[in-house]
Design a protein around this motif. Sequence first.
Motif, mmCIF file in Angstrom:
data_model
loop_
_atom_site.group_PDB
_atom_site.id
_atom_site.type_symbol
_atom_site.label_atom_id
_atom_site.label_comp_id
_atom_site.label_asym_id
_atom_site.label_seq_id
_atom_site.Cartn_x
_atom_site.Cartn_y
_atom_site.Cartn_z
ATOM 1 N N TRP A 51 72.182 29.738 52.487
ATOM 2 C CA TRP A 51 70.621 29.500 52.795
ATOM 3 C C TRP A 51 70.277 28.701 53.756
ATOM 4 O O TRP A 51 69.342 29.021 54.670
ATOM 5 N N ASN A 52 70.777 27.502 53.638
ATOM 6 C CA ASN A 52 70.168 26.586 54.518
ATOM 7 C C ASN A 52 70.913 26.540 55.886
ATOM 8 O O ASN A 52 70.883 25.456 56.611
ATOM 9 N N SER A 64 66.733 29.360 58.850
ATOM 10 C CA SER A 64 66.660 27.782 59.308
ATOM 11 C C SER A 64 66.378 27.903 60.792
ATOM 12 O O SER A 64 65.596 27.016 61.426
#
Length: 275
Positions: A207-208, A226
């Motif tokens: 996710w990051n 991101s």
Amino acid sequence: MNSNKKDKLFQWIAGIVLTLGGIMFVLPFIWMILSSFKTESEVILIPPTLWPQGFTFENYKNLFENMNFAVYLKNTLIIVLFSFFGMFLNAMAGFGFAKYNFKGKDGIFFMVLATMMIPSQVTMIPVYLILNKLNLTNTMLGIVLPGLVGAFGIFLFRQFMTTIPDEIIEATRLDGASEFRTFVQIILPVSKPILAVQAILAFIGGWNSFLWPLIMANDEKLYTLSVGLSLLKSQYGGNFALQMAGATFMVMPIIIIFIIFQKNIIENYTTSGLK
């Protein structure tokens, strides 16, 4: 003052200090979330308001209509899914190192562990050049391929699976089960604690994901959330309400997962560490 009163006084002081510290820590997150529902004129008010005077979803609407956040979300979810597949590969490698005897096993395992000592920034250029030779730059496969397996995940799975009794594996083999079936039906269910930890870490990592997709992708259609958030800051640096919406959309899934699974994270990490 006796010792019991001193202990109670210390507990009260510690509780007050920790409560104030917690409020100071959480307040910026609360302000960020509430500001994402404000208009831009309200966000820049002096003195600032905590609660929105009128809730609006216009900022989130702009993210998906004008900033292609739907595309960024799709790419991020693809990376997360590949991260889960990579976790499965890490588990297979850990099982191999834990339960199979083959020539050079210890040396290969130490070589795998040695890669943990090399910063990822050092290997980015060689990996990029290799993928460029394979014509995988600016592709989703080139983004997800280098992160499929990792030494840390292999190490954790190997350490946990070493504790699984060999008798269980031998019994399944005597029943005629294949090695893959033994791994899927016996080893993985037993390894639920470490699987839970690795699944959460895989989700957070996917996710990051920022730096590697930024390096590999020249096309905005391959950007992650991101990267999109960084692009949002550069293009709409003066629109603070829109930035708060983007940051909230980026952070909230991780916060929700941590709130729901924080007990499992701590317990399973402790269990895997002790084993």
